[in-house]
Design an enzyme around this catalytic site. Structure first.
Site, PDB file in Angstrom:
ATOM      1  N   SER A 254       0.847  -1.195   0.000  1.00  0.00           N
ATOM      2  CA  SER A 254       0.000   0.000   0.000  1.00  0.00           C
ATOM      3  C   SER A 254       0.879   1.239   0.000  1.00  0.00           C
ATOM      4  O   SER A 254       2.107   1.138   0.046  1.00  0.00           O
ATOM      5  CB  SER A 254      -0.893   0.005   1.232  1.00  0.00           C
ATOM      6  OG  SER A 254      -0.121   0.353   2.366  1.00  0.00           O
ATOM      7  N   LYS A 255       0.237   2.393  -0.028  1.00  0.00           N
ATOM      8  CA  LYS A 255       0.971   3.657  -0.097  1.00  0.00           C
ATOM      9  C   LYS A 255       1.966   3.816   1.051  1.00  0.00           C
ATOM     10  O   LYS A 255       2.947   4.539   0.937  1.00  0.00           O
ATOM     11  CB  LYS A 255      -0.008   4.829  -0.090  1.00  0.00           C
ATOM     12  CG  LYS A 255      -0.808   4.918  -1.374  1.00  0.00           C
ATOM     13  CD  LYS A 255      -1.102   6.372  -1.746  1.00  0.00           C
ATOM     14  CE  LYS A 255      -1.867   6.474  -3.055  1.00  0.00           C
ATOM     15  NZ  LYS A 255      -3.321   6.299  -2.867  1.00  0.00           N
ATOM     16  N   ARG A 256       1.687   3.146   2.172  1.00  0.00           N
ATOM     17  CA  ARG A 256       2.611   3.229   3.301  1.00  0.00           C
ATOM     18  C   ARG A 256       4.004   2.735   2.920  1.00  0.00           C
ATOM     19  O   ARG A 256       5.004   3.142   3.488  1.00  0.00           O
ATOM     20  CB  ARG A 256       2.112   2.364   4.460  1.00  0.00           C
ATOM     21  CG  ARG A 256       0.974   2.960   5.265  1.00  0.00           C
ATOM     22  CD  ARG A 256       0.652   2.095   6.462  1.00  0.00           C
ATOM     23  NE  ARG A 256       0.311   0.727   6.085  1.00  0.00           N
ATOM     24  CZ  ARG A 256       1.060  -0.331   6.329  1.00  0.00           C
ATOM     25  NH1 ARG A 256       2.199  -0.207   6.972  1.00  0.00           N
ATOM     26  NH2 ARG A 256       0.682  -1.524   5.944  1.00  0.00           N
ATOM     27  N   HIS A 257       4.045   1.798   1.976  1.00  0.00           N
ATOM     28  CA  HIS A 257       5.332   1.211   1.596  1.00  0.00           C
ATOM     29  C   HIS A 257       6.083   2.053   0.568  1.00  0.00           C
ATOM     30  O   HIS A 257       7.294   1.960   0.448  1.00  0.00           O
ATOM     31  CB  HIS A 257       5.124  -0.194   1.024  1.00  0.00           C
ATOM     32  CG  HIS A 257       4.507  -1.150   1.992  1.00  0.00           C
ATOM     33  ND1 HIS A 257       3.186  -1.529   1.929  1.00  0.00           N
ATOM     34  CD2 HIS A 257       5.024  -1.781   3.071  1.00  0.00           C
ATOM     35  CE1 HIS A 257       2.928  -2.374   2.909  1.00  0.00           C
ATOM     36  NE2 HIS A 257       4.017  -2.538   3.625  1.00  0.00           N
ATOM     37  N   GLY A 258       5.354   2.831  -0.199  1.00  0.00           N
ATOM     38  CA  GLY A 258       5.973   3.630  -1.260  1.00  0.00           C
ATOM     39  C   GLY A 258       4.970   3.846  -2.374  1.00  0.00           C
ATOM     40  O   GLY A 258       3.766   3.720  -2.155  1.00  0.00           O
TER      41      GLY A 258
END
Ligand code: GLU
Ligand code: ZN
Length: 491
Positions: A254-258
């Site tokens: 998800s966006k948390r990862h990049g």
């Protein structure tokens, strides 16, 4: 049997890197087995649909160089390939199921369904979902509803007994009790639009799809789809649900990862070659060791059997590594063209460059090739050439293990040495040797000399190689900056 596979995204958002992987796997499987790759747009969810998402889908595939054999724009024998243009087909087949007794009209109002739900929750009923109120309406009852002008939905009659098994190439047999399958799901909505399940199954059958390769999150729909194929009396295609794509922490990517949208990767300056190469390795490998694959390689060697079962980790660092490799593979001319949009956006260069500027851009491309992970790195790497912002903080000039006094001497003597040697045409290697000797004289590490020079010339501690930087700036400008640096640290 000749292979026919499809990528069937819903245009409800930007193309996700996981979706891109699904597209690539389908495409490479089709190519390597001499089959057809079909693009189908599943746009029946009109609330979440957007034109921008549809355009993003086309842009993504064309940027990757993935051409579909059949689908929107190019057409094909089983079109239209956009579900919103196929409403009549879905209605026809849904009604056929009603005639066969495999589906039925339901006239329940939203209020009634909500009441049923509330009751179930209140009574902690074991049975959840639609109560099959309309499953056995008499023709009279049905006509009565029709007379009232109520528009019905069509529901699938899910057997209450028995089990349904669906087979997946990777996961094996997955069996569910029919009574655990959602009770009598809606196939056709009252506005005449199909639900995902109906449209998906009808299209896969009518378009002659042989293998369904899609994300694992669709596994729960599997048994229901098998029931639908059986209700129609159609052959079930081969299923191959792809391993999940996770972040390093084992959570769904998800966006948390990049970055997750392809547009994001593209804007940062990843090359299609790197995306294709790396993303295909997320959950697939040829022999467990070969790492570099061109699109053409994969069009030949991709095999279904080599898809992994286990969830795959998306490693951003590894993607950077591939991207750096593909950047270095490019010619200076290609890199110049690729970095130009980034430089233009910063106002560093303009689209109508003169010959001298073009030549300088080529030299910049050459000098920066080794140092970029993504194309947008060119901005911090080269801004010293186009936008002069001297470092005012003295400490930045001082290398580890040196001090201000030594740094002043290093910059003064080193700068003179540099300029006079360059003016005299001394070769780089020799100049470097002289700078090394200077560092010994001063009793500092080499960086004690190079760091102040670098900071004064390039306004930064990290930059292009020193001599490339000087050549891009010109000797006069370099000399000016060296003097300025000296006055900063002396002040
Ligand atoms: N439209 C579905 C999606 O957006 C397709 C799922 C499938 O491939 O069956 O992923
Ligand atoms: Zn009903």
């Amino acid at each position: 049997m000749s292979v026919r596979v499809r990528y069937a995204p819903s245009p409800t958002g930007l193309q996700h890197i996981g979706g891109v992987r699904t597209a690539l796997f389908n495409y490479f499987f089709a190519k390597s087995s001499g089959g057809k790759f079909i693009l189908r747009v599943e746009d029946t969810d009109r609330e979440r649909y957007s034109d921008e998402s549809l355009q993003d889908l086309y842009d993504t595939l064309s940027w990757l160089g993935i051409k579909w054999d059949e689908g929107p724009v190019v057409g094909g024998p089983y079109g239209p390939y956009i579900q919103s243009e196929r409403s009549d087909i879905y209605r026809h087949y849904a009604e056929e199921l009603v005639k066969k007794g495999k589906a039925y009209y339901c006239y329940c109002s939203q209020e009634r369904l909500e009441k049923v739900r509330e009751e179930q929750i209140k009574n902690k009923s074991e049975y959840q979902g639609y109560d099959r109120h309309c499953a056995n309406l008499t023709e009279e009852e049905r006509l009565e509803y029709e007379k009232q002008g109520i528009k019905p939905v069509i529901r699938l009659r899910v057997p209450t007994e028995g089990k349904t098994t669906f087979h997946d190439v990777l996961m094996g047999d997955i069996t569910r009790r029919n009574r655990d399958i959602s009770p009598d799901p809606i196939l056709l909505k009252s506005d005449g639009f199909p639900t995902y399940h109906l449209a998906n199954v009808i299209d896969d059958h009518m378009m002659g799809i042989t293998h369904i390769m899609r994300a694992q999150e669709w596994i729960p729909s599997g048994p229901l789809h098998v029931l639908l194929y059986e209700a129609f009396g159609w052959e079930v295609p081969i299923y191959c649900h792809l391993p999940m794509v996770m972040g390093k922490d084992g959570q769904k990517l998800s966006k948390r990862h990049g970055s997750t949208s392809l547009r994001d990767f593209r804007e940062k300056g990843y090359l299609p070659e790197a995306i294709i190469n790396y993303v295909t390795l997320v959950g697939w490998s040829l022999d467990g060791s070969t790492e570099f694959f061109s699109k053409e390689d994969l069009e030949k060697c991709f095999r279904l059997e080599n898809i992994h079962k286990a969830p795959a980790v998306f490693d951003y660092k590894k993607l950077d590594w591939f991207n750096g490799y593909y950047i270095r593979e490019k010619s200076d001319e290609e890199i110049a063209a690729l970095i130009s949009p980034y430089l233009e956006k910063e106002g560093f260069i303009s689209p109508d460059m003169n010959g001298e500027e073009k030549e300088k851009l080529l030299r910049l491309a050459h000098a920066s090739k080794e140092r970029m992970k993504v194309l947008s790195d060119i901005v911090p790497l080269s801004s010293f050439i186009f936008r002069d912002q001297p470092v005012e903080d003295k400490a930045t000039y001082v290398a580890k293990g040196s001090d201000l006094e030594k740094t002043i001497t290093a910059l003064e003597k080193g700068g003179d040495l540099l300029i006079s040697s360059l003016k005299a045409g001394v070769v780089e290697k020799e100049i470097e040797d002289k700078l090394f000797s200077l560092s010994e004289e001063l009793g500092v590490k080499v960086n004690g000399v190079f760091q102040p020079l670098r900071v004064a010339i390039t306004n930064s501690t990290v930059s292009l190689p020193l001599f490339d930087s000087i050549s891009l700036l010109g000797l006069d400008e370099t000399e000016k900056r060296l003097k300025r640096g000296l006055s900063i640290i002396r002040s």
